[in-house]
Enzyme design. Sequence first.
Site, PDB file in Angstrom:
ATOM      1  CG  LEU A   5      -2.122  -1.119   1.125  1.00  0.00           C
ATOM      2  CD1 LEU A   5      -1.579  -2.109   2.071  1.00  0.00           C
ATOM      3  CD2 LEU A   5      -3.315  -0.416   1.584  1.00  0.00           C
ATOM      4  CG  ASP A   6       1.124   5.546  -2.189  1.00  0.00           C
ATOM      5  OD1 ASP A   6       2.204   6.015  -1.794  1.00  0.00           O
ATOM      6  OD2 ASP A   6       0.368   6.636  -2.530  1.00  0.00           O
ATOM      7  CG  LEU A   7       2.124   7.209   3.971  1.00  0.00           C
ATOM      8  CD1 LEU A   7       1.093   6.662   4.829  1.00  0.00           C
ATOM      9  CD2 LEU A   7       3.443   7.321   4.706  1.00  0.00           C
ATOM     10  CG  ASP A   8       2.319  11.001   1.384  1.00  0.00           C
ATOM     11  OD1 ASP A   8       1.899  10.661   2.469  1.00  0.00           O
ATOM     12  OD2 ASP A   8       3.453  11.404   1.155  1.00  0.00           O
TER      13      ASP A   8
END
Length: 223
Positions: A5-8
């Site tokens: 999963l990406d964060l931003d």
Amino acid sequence: MIALLDLDGTLTDPKTGITRSVQYALERLGRPVPEADALTWMIGPPLIAGFTELLGGSDDAQDAVRFYRERYGDVGLFENEVYAGIPALLQDLREEDVRLYVATSKLQVFARRILDHFELSQFFSEIYGSEPDNRNADKRDLIRHILEQERFDPARAVMIGDRKHDAIGAKANGLATIGVTWGYGSRQELIEAGVACLVDAPHELPELILSPTAPMPRQASAP
């Protein structure tokens, strides 16, 4: 199943912290300072690439990154908000034995501090990000690094993110991508980057992650 999963723009909304830190960097350089809404495109790409484009070249980009991190590492990373539904999503996936990893272009040390602050670190097997010298800022390099470290089959994994960089990085390493529409990439950007499908809310993700061969509710095609 494994999910990166990406964060931003995927787990948290970082607009305030990122745009204010970009503005701070531009002020320190004596450059014109756009309004925050004109800087949201900086959310997602590698920081050095964003500043190179913003400044029209690389001459001041390294200094801009340094000034940005000066503010962001102090206050900017906490000017942030977890998207509604994300904690419940992560809890559900962990209960279904999905191995979760963070894959962000943000500095790893910043990513860990953010996830610790919002009590989300507990859900992830590991948190991966970039290094101060910009290593692994490109999602292609980052995901390759994760595969080298974790040694899982990319066919058993999926990348989840809101920008084209997530899909490009995943494709280069043999992973499918689910594009999320609550972040900062447009539907068109994600479609053109080759995402397998789009989702509009976190609660739509578990079915796709847990049943990757099931029909997808929204195939990624142009409207």
